[in-house]
Write an enzyme that holds these catalytic residues in place. Structure first.
Site, short mmCIF file in Angstrom:
data_model
loop_
_atom_site.label_atom_id
_atom_site.label_comp_id
_atom_site.label_asym_id
_atom_site.label_seq_id
_atom_site.Cartn_x
_atom_site.Cartn_y
_atom_site.Cartn_z
N LYS A 92 -47.09 -50.56 1.13
CA LYS A 92 -45.97 -50.13 1.65
C LYS A 92 -46.19 -48.82 2.28
O LYS A 92 -47.20 -48.20 2.00
CB LYS A 92 -44.84 -49.81 0.65
CG LYS A 92 -44.90 -48.55 -0.40
CD LYS A 92 -43.86 -48.30 -1.18
CE LYS A 92 -44.21 -47.35 -2.22
NZ LYS A 92 -43.18 -47.22 -3.19
N ASP A 119 -29.69 -49.98 3.96
CA ASP A 119 -30.52 -50.76 3.82
C ASP A 119 -30.85 -52.16 4.48
O ASP A 119 -29.86 -52.40 5.45
CB ASP A 119 -30.23 -51.42 2.32
CG ASP A 119 -31.55 -51.92 1.38
OD1 ASP A 119 -32.61 -51.58 1.86
OD2 ASP A 119 -31.09 -52.24 0.42
N GLN A 174 -27.00 -47.17 0.71
CA GLN A 174 -28.29 -47.36 1.31
C GLN A 174 -28.27 -47.75 2.54
O GLN A 174 -27.27 -48.62 2.85
CB GLN A 174 -29.23 -48.08 0.40
CG GLN A 174 -29.92 -47.58 -0.72
CD GLN A 174 -30.91 -48.55 -1.52
OE1 GLN A 174 -30.57 -49.61 -1.49
NE2 GLN A 174 -31.86 -48.07 -1.80
N HIS A 195 -33.48 -55.42 5.69
CA HIS A 195 -34.38 -56.52 5.22
C HIS A 195 -34.86 -57.45 6.46
O HIS A 195 -33.99 -57.89 7.21
CB HIS A 195 -34.06 -57.33 4.02
CG HIS A 195 -33.98 -56.39 2.62
ND1 HIS A 195 -32.82 -55.99 2.28
CD2 HIS A 195 -34.80 -56.15 1.83
CE1 HIS A 195 -32.88 -55.27 0.98
NE2 HIS A 195 -34.22 -55.36 0.93
N ARG A 201 -27.09 -47.13 -10.13
CA ARG A 201 -28.43 -47.29 -11.09
C ARG A 201 -28.08 -46.34 -12.10
O ARG A 201 -27.48 -45.14 -11.89
CB ARG A 201 -29.60 -46.64 -10.23
CG ARG A 201 -29.90 -47.67 -9.25
CD ARG A 201 -31.49 -47.23 -8.42
NE ARG A 201 -31.34 -48.19 -7.36
CZ ARG A 201 -32.53 -48.03 -6.50
NH1 ARG A 201 -33.25 -46.82 -6.60
NH2 ARG A 201 -32.72 -48.72 -5.45
N CYS A 246 -31.55 -56.37 -2.09
CA CYS A 246 -32.40 -57.42 -1.54
C CYS A 246 -31.94 -58.70 -2.01
O CYS A 246 -32.09 -59.84 -1.27
CB CYS A 246 -33.80 -57.07 -1.83
SG CYS A 246 -34.28 -56.16 -3.22
N HIS A 256 -38.79 -54.90 3.12
CA HIS A 256 -37.64 -53.96 2.62
C HIS A 256 -37.99 -52.65 3.51
O HIS A 256 -38.92 -52.05 3.66
CB HIS A 256 -37.98 -53.64 1.31
CG HIS A 256 -38.00 -54.71 0.33
ND1 HIS A 256 -36.96 -55.15 -0.43
CD2 HIS A 256 -38.97 -55.57 0.14
CE1 HIS A 256 -37.27 -56.28 -1.03
NE2 HIS A 256 -38.71 -56.54 -0.85
#
Length: 639
Positions: A464, A382, A380, A384, A362, A333, A510
């Site tokens: 969320k 991912d 991911q 946004h 991570r 992000c 997100h």
């Protein structure tokens, strides 16, 4: 006169204090026999609990979720009771309920063995059949400490000593065994009939590696025999479907200590990866996302601005160069905000959707790593979305519909929806929270989704949605998410020019559908037991010759399959065809096409579907047409 109100709204009067068990008996002998506990004014209590004022009461039986909780809690105590009977020198520590069962930790001069488990389980059965009463008593803290010290139970004494001195503690006794517990418990051990001890493991006292290593015994308990049998069957099936075993069998991937939590993808596994990624890339393109790519490492200063350094640095890998500290990105992000900030945006451009197959790292603890399901290095899907407050609902609604389609294409139709709402500690106005939560709820309603609210579990900056799917064994996997975030774009200086020609901060959504690609592929492997639908299968078709004279024809068939966009290979080994078919079947190929002299003469192949299903002889063109019809997202092999 005491009035006890039951769940159906009816009230039963009593002229003196009455126990939960007595209320059940006043309703009927059957209910009295079935009662495991009660819920008085919303609090779970023993059947011996005395009601001395007007109250609401629900009688808890094995048909209730709370009843199963009580059964498991009580079975953990039965386990400790049996251990003390068999191993008097063992000390008991803690024994909580967990998903599908319970565990209890013991201190003993040696770890328990599988043979010990068999003896302990047999003793548990013996004790349960005695149907001994389970009774509750209360002692002042210091008396309880001395009581357990007198029994030689140093761990229990230590636990109780940590309780404030002015508090009383509750003890439960069954037969010759007494344990510290908040309760409630079943009224007698005879209620515990359907249990099994599963395994032993090591566990540090209080979870601290500097303390003694204890022996942890895991068990499961159920209300009915058939429930226990179904659970054990699911475990057996899960063992067969373990993605780590199938990863080795099908030559998909491996992990090794030289790169803990990182995946070595083999050609077959990487082909699955590529199919999944390319499918998701098409999803991006068809739904208004611009694919972007951010750097792998970012300066510590940016992570501090985003808030990740303060809250997440222990989970980040770092590196240094020229006296600067960089963080290896654990999420994408902040990088996407930098891409957004590279230009000035008008409200007319919003919503602006970015998507990235972002490689993240991570620093997960080594003990939590699990095949490709829990790793340190992952990618991911991912995304946004930068939008206005007014656009949140429409974006969430469109995303939910898209997610449902994607999951269906992968073979998942049972989706669980949960909305995490405002926590006690939060930022932003109540009006902004009302708007954000209302938008998420309305979006799910518009998508026809039944959802559950998780009160107080949202992030401090926004609510969320969590999207979880159920696999073939009924296991739940949380994969997708939609998170409303006005905080990060503000912290990182994201703006847009509004209709009034003023600068405003956009809302950042997100969102992820699959989550980690590694984990999602692991879920796919286990859901399909390695027998992936043809469009996902890394090896779709093997064309095998019966004799070497057929080899040129086999190669011709393979070429025609490849020209049609199919992943085909030839098997020209000089082995018996029965051996070839058996070996290829173990690799879970969707189709095996066999070619002999007869088939070559008429331009056909003898086709076997997965599971050794004989589909007969068919012209090459017809076989290719069949395979091509399966080679698309959403197609699931039916043979």
């Amino acid at each position: 006169m005491i009035q006890v109100q039951l769940p159906d709204g009816s009230k039963r009067p009593f002229d003196k204090p009455v126990s939960v068990g007595e209320v059940a008996a006043s309703i009927g002998a059957g209910l009295a026999k079935a009662a495991l506990a009660g819920k008085v004014n919303g609090k779970l209590v023993d059947t011996s609990f005395v009601i001395d004022q007007d109250s609401q009461l629900a009688i808890i039986t094995d048909k209730d979720a709370d009843g199963l909780e009580v059964i498991r809690h009580s079975t953990a105590h039965l386990l400790a009771y049996a251990v003390k009977e068999l191993f008097p020198d063992a000390q008991v520590t803690i024994g909580p309920v967990i998903d599908d069962g319970f565990f209890y930790d013991f201190s003993y001069k040696r770890p328990f063995t599988v043979e010990d488990l068999e003896k302990i389980e047999a003793k548990m059965t013996e004790l349960a059949k005695k149907d001994e009463k389970v009774s509750r008593s209360v002692l002042p803290r210091d008396e309880a400490v001395n009581y357990f010290k007198g029994l030689g139970e140093a761990y229990k004494a230590e636990i109780i000593a940590s309780i404030p001195s002015n508090e009383d503690v509750s003890l439960y006794t069954e037969g010759a065994f007494t344990d510290l517990c908040r309760g409630p418990h079943v009224p007698s051990t005879g209620k515990l009939k359907h249990f099994k001890l599963m395994k032993v493991a090591g566990a540090y006292w209080r979870g601290d590696h500097r303390n003694e290593m204890l022996t942890r015994v895991y068990g499961t308990a159920w209300a009915k025999k058939e429930d226990l049998e179904q659970y054990l069957f699911r475990l057996e099936e899960a063992e067969k479907r373990d993605h780590r075993k199938l990863g080795r069998l099908l030559d998909l991937f491996h992990v090794q200590d030289d790169a803990p939590g990182m995946v070595f993808w083999h050609p077959n596994g990487w082909k699955i990866w590529q199919v999944v990624e390319q499918y998701m890339r098409t999803v991006y393109e068809d739904n208004g996302y611009s694919e972007v790519r951010g750097p792998q490492i970012l300066d510590r200063g940016l992570w501090e601005k985003s808030g990740h350094w303060e809250n997440y640095k222990d989970n980040m890998f770092t590196t240094e160069s020229e006296k600067r500290t960089f963080g290896v990105k654990p999420m994408n992000c902040p990088g996407h905000v930098q891409i957004y900030n590279a230009g000035l945006h008008s409200y007319k451009e919003l919503p602006l959707r970015y998507g990235e197959f972002g490689s993240c790292h991570r620093n997960e603890s080594s003990g939590s790593l699990h095949g490709i399901m829990r790793v340190r290095g992952f990618t991911q899907d991912d995304g946004h979305i930068f939008c206005t407050q007014e656009q949140i609902q429409a974006e969430c609604e469109a995303f939910t519909k898209l997610l449902k389609k994607v999951y269906a294409d992968f073979g998942f139709s049972d989706i669980i929806y949960k909305i995490s709402t405002r926590p006690e500690k939060r930022i932003g106005s109540e009006a902004s929270w009302d708007a954000a939560e209302g938008a998420l709820m309305a979006a799910l309603d518009a998508a026809g989704a039944q959802w559950e609210e998780l009160k107080g579990e949202g992030a401090f900056y926004g609510p969320k949605i969590e999207y979880s799917l159920k696999d073939a064994l009924g296991r739940v996997w949380q994969c997708g998410t939609m998170q409303v975030d006005p905080n990060m774009p503000e912290r990182l200086g994201a703006e847009y020019v509004s209709e009034e020609n003023s600068r405003k901060t956009p809302i950042m959504l997100h969102r992820a559908i699959l989550g980690s690609l590694e984990r999602f592929i692991g879920i796919l492997i286990e859901n399909h037991a390695g027998a992936l639908p043809l469009w996902l299968a890394p090896r779709q078709i093997a064309v095998a010759s019966i004799t070497s004279e057929m080899n040129p024809f086999v190669e011709k068939v393979v070429a025609q399959c490849k020209a049609a966009g199919l992943r085909a290979e030839s098997d020209l080994r000089a082995d018996k065809i029965s051996y070839k078919i058996r070996e290829l079947s173990l690799q879970k190929l969707p189709y095996i096409a066999v070619v002999g002299a007869k088939e070559a003469e008429i331009g056909a192949v003898a086709v076997r579907g997965r599971g050794n299903v004989d589909l007969g002889v068919m012209p090459i063109e017809k076989f290719i047409e069949l395979a091509v019809s399966q080679n698309r997202p959403g197609a699931h092999l039916t043979n």
